[in-house]
Design an enzyme around this catalytic site. Sequence first.
Site, PDB file in Angstrom:
ATOM      1  N   ASP A   1     -11.708   2.405   3.579  1.00  0.00           N
ATOM      2  CA  ASP A   1     -11.980   0.972   3.447  1.00  0.00           C
ATOM      3  C   ASP A   1     -13.487   0.703   3.350  1.00  0.00           C
ATOM      4  O   ASP A   1     -13.896  -0.402   2.994  1.00  0.00           O
ATOM      5  CB  ASP A   1     -11.425   0.221   4.668  1.00  0.00           C
ATOM      6  CG  ASP A   1     -10.174  -0.575   4.336  1.00  0.00           C
ATOM      7  OD1 ASP A   1      -9.919  -0.815   3.135  1.00  0.00           O
ATOM      8  OD2 ASP A   1      -9.462  -0.964   5.282  1.00  0.00           O
TER       9      ASP A   1
ATOM     10  N   LYS B   1       0.837  -1.208   0.000  1.00  0.00           N
ATOM     11  CA  LYS B   1       0.000   0.000   0.000  1.00  0.00           C
ATOM     12  C   LYS B   1       0.868   1.253   0.000  1.00  0.00           C
ATOM     13  O   LYS B   1       0.580   2.224  -0.712  1.00  0.00           O
ATOM     14  CB  LYS B   1      -0.959  -0.021   1.202  1.00  0.00           C
ATOM     15  CG  LYS B   1      -2.077  -1.017   1.007  1.00  0.00           C
ATOM     16  CD  LYS B   1      -2.856  -1.345   2.269  1.00  0.00           C
ATOM     17  CE  LYS B   1      -3.819  -2.508   1.962  1.00  0.00           C
ATOM     18  NZ  LYS B   1      -4.510  -3.020   3.130  1.00  0.00           N
TER      19      LYS B   1
ATOM     20  N   GLN C   1      -4.952  -1.770   9.260  1.00  0.00           N
ATOM     21  CA  GLN C   1      -4.768  -3.106   8.688  1.00  0.00           C
ATOM     22  C   GLN C   1      -5.347  -4.163   9.630  1.00  0.00           C
ATOM     23  O   GLN C   1      -5.021  -4.197  10.814  1.00  0.00           O
ATOM     24  CB  GLN C   1      -3.269  -3.363   8.441  1.00  0.00           C
ATOM     25  CG  GLN C   1      -2.967  -4.662   7.744  1.00  0.00           C
ATOM     26  CD  GLN C   1      -3.522  -4.717   6.316  1.00  0.00           C
ATOM     27  OE1 GLN C   1      -3.385  -3.780   5.540  1.00  0.00           O
ATOM     28  NE2 GLN C   1      -4.178  -5.817   5.975  1.00  0.00           N
TER      29      GLN C   1
END
Length: 284
Positions: free
Chosen positions: A119, A52, A96
């Site tokens: 997200d 990422k 994460q």
Amino acid sequence: MNNIIDGKAIAAQLREKIAADTAELKAQGTTPGLAVVLVGEDPASRVYVSMKEKACAQAGIFSDEHKLPAETTEAQLLALIDELNQDQRIDGILVQLPLPGHIDENKVLEAISPNKDVDGFHPYNVGRLATGSPLFQPCTPYGVMKMLEVSGVDLTGKEVVIVGRSNIVGKPVALMCLAKHATVTICHSRTKDLPEQVRRADVVIAAVGRPEMIKGDWIKEGAVVIDVGVNRVGEKKLVGDVEFASAKERASAITPVPGGVGPMTITMLLYNTVESAKRRASAQ
Ligand code: NDP
């Protein structure tokens, strides 16, 4: 017959557009910023986080990394999220997953400002998606939708059969297909006669996590097959949830594994971050 939906190529094209949009935003004084938070030492998570960061750098997006030790408390993590929520340089916050067991994942995801929830996992954004006015859409299912769009697949009136009902793939992709006027069936581990369900499908979306569970002869002639599954078999080989070689013979279009949905996920994360930065810029 080349009926492969090339996720790598679609992602590369989209990333060019994202980099161009980022350059334009920067020229106007707004640098898109993504905060990535990793707690602990999980090796797979470390790999994802570094992918990422690299993708952000390539697109010109500012990436603000927070690598915290496994013993970080829930309160410490919530305090960091609060700081990032206030930080004007940050357009997106990504925590994460999975988090270490002593931290309540839902509490953490709900602490992220819905306006920075790139997200798309915050209940507010899940609700926006369900009610048909999405703000941030979760990256993997959003990537699936982009692939279908770029491949010219019109879902109106189509029978879409989704195998898997997780919060990160199955359920959101079902809502997205519904918004595109498909007739949607969601299958799961208790579904009776899965082969018969799949045989009806004009579009099959597989998100199970079981190597080649969906057999080629379940696929209707001419159907579109999107395989989200990533399964490691043996030391190095990755396969999807669909028996690719035989499904490819019947499908009008199919995603490979690797090189299908995989490259789209991070791309959509960058996309969401830049969209968020555009909203910040237009609010200034
Ligand atoms: P989950 O394990 O959360 O969900 C799997 C789903 O499959 C569940 O709904 C489960 O049903 C269903 N299922 C399991 N066994 C069967 C069966 N025998 N018949 C029918 N349905 C079954 O997985 P995820 O949604 O998180 O991920 C799915 C796959 O996609 C994995 O391979 C994962 O690695 C991959 N993935 C890939 C991404 C990418 O970037 N390409 C991103 C995210 C995931 P039930 O609910 O009843 O248990």
